[in-house]
Design an enzyme around this catalytic site. Structure first.
Site, short mmCIF file in Angstrom:
data_model
loop_
_atom_site.label_atom_id
_atom_site.label_comp_id
_atom_site.label_asym_id
_atom_site.label_seq_id
_atom_site.Cartn_x
_atom_site.Cartn_y
_atom_site.Cartn_z
N HIS A 17 53.34 39.63 74.68
CA HIS A 17 54.20 40.65 74.03
C HIS A 17 53.82 40.78 72.55
CE1 HIS A 17 57.40 39.14 77.07
NE2 HIS A 17 57.02 40.32 77.49
N LYS A 41 70.83 40.23 86.37
CA LYS A 41 69.73 39.29 86.17
C LYS A 41 70.21 37.99 85.56
CE LYS A 41 64.97 40.76 85.23
NZ LYS A 41 64.12 41.48 84.29
N ARG A 90 48.54 44.54 82.18
CA ARG A 90 47.76 43.32 82.39
C ARG A 90 46.81 43.42 83.56
NH1 ARG A 90 53.10 39.71 82.31
NH2 ARG A 90 53.82 41.75 83.01
N SER A 127 56.29 35.94 80.89
CA SER A 127 57.51 35.18 80.61
C SER A 127 57.86 34.27 81.78
CB SER A 127 58.69 36.12 80.36
OG SER A 127 58.51 36.83 79.16
P1 ADP Z 1 60.19 43.35 82.10
O1 ADP Z 1 61.47 42.61 82.09
O2 ADP Z 1 60.29 44.85 81.94
O3 ADP Z 1 59.18 42.90 83.14
P2 ADP Z 1 58.64 41.88 80.23
O4 ADP Z 1 59.34 41.14 79.17
O5 ADP Z 1 58.02 41.08 81.32
O6 ADP Z 1 59.58 42.97 80.72
O7 ADP Z 1 57.46 42.79 79.62
C1 ADP Z 1 57.66 43.85 78.73
C2 ADP Z 1 56.34 44.57 78.49
O8 ADP Z 1 55.37 43.65 78.00
C3 ADP Z 1 55.69 45.17 79.74
O9 ADP Z 1 55.08 46.40 79.39
C4 ADP Z 1 54.64 44.19 80.13
O10 ADP Z 1 53.58 44.78 80.85
C5 ADP Z 1 54.18 43.74 78.76
N1 ADP Z 1 53.53 42.44 78.79
C6 ADP Z 1 54.05 41.26 79.17
N2 ADP Z 1 53.15 40.27 79.10
C7 ADP Z 1 51.99 40.85 78.65
C8 ADP Z 1 50.66 40.37 78.38
N3 ADP Z 1 50.33 39.09 78.57
N4 ADP Z 1 49.75 41.26 77.93
C9 ADP Z 1 50.08 42.56 77.78
N5 ADP Z 1 51.29 43.09 78.03
C10 ADP Z 1 52.24 42.23 78.46
#
Ligand code: ADP
Length: 150
Positions: A17, A41, A90, A127
């Site tokens: 992120h 959630k 990703r 995450s």
């Molecule tokens: P959600 O709860 O919507 O899945 P996340 O917190 O997992 O949200 O992710 C929010 C955004 O960050 C998404 O667009 C996701 O693709 C991006 N993201 C998460 N991890 C990575 C990473 N390692 N590289 C690039 N983008 C990421």
């Protein structure tokens, strides 16, 4: 004014992120990190902690704001006057998922989704993997900003 939101759960914020946010900053005048609240959630970190980790990580960055929201992301965009949604990609799974959401958001509004490809070396970070490492007592510190502490 080019205002974008970067929505997600951030449970917790990871270096994946962080990388997308850092690379998004020069593209916009303001970037709102928007923590979505979903009552269904279960989260590992309470909202205040997730908010605090992000605020502290970007305290020196005047273009970054951190907010929370409930409901549709496009409604939140309208509320804060954002015309763009920033998302990270990703892998093909992210692409298919994000494509459907971006098309739906375009159907519901004028808001454009801007995608940045994950940096090489960050694509494996999520995450959910960080939470697994934490749950099992592993060293998670190389996967998250320094401000994330259990
Ligand atoms: P959600 O709860 O919507 O899945 P996340 O917190 O997992 O949200 O992710 C929010 C955004 O960050 C998404 O667009 C996701 O693709 C991006 N993201 C998460 N991890 C990575 C990473 N390692 N590289 C690039 N983008 C990421």
């Amino acid at each position: 004014m080019r205002r974008a939101i970067f929505p997600g759960s951030f449970d917790p914020i990871t270096l994946g992120h962080y990388d997308i946010i850092q690379r998004g900053i020069p593209l916009f005048d303001e970037l709102v990190i928007a923590i979505g609240i979903n009552a269904e959630k279960k989260y590992m970190f309470p909202l205040e902690k997730r908010l605090g980790f992000i605020k502290e990580a970007f305290q020196e960055e005047p273009k970054v704001k951190v907010m929370t929201y409930k409901g549709l992301t496009v409604d939140f965009c309208k509320k804060v006057g954002a015309n763009y949604i920033l998302r990270g990609l990703r892998n093909p799974g992210d692409f298919e998922f994000e494509k459907a959401i971006a098309h739906t958001n375009r159907k519901l509004s004028e808001i454009e989704t801007v995608f940045l490809l994950t940096s090489s070396g960050k694509s494996y970070i999520s995450s959910s993997i960080v939470r697994d490492v934490i749950r099992h007592g592993g060293d998670y510190t190389g996967l998250v900003p320094d401000t994330v502490r259990t």
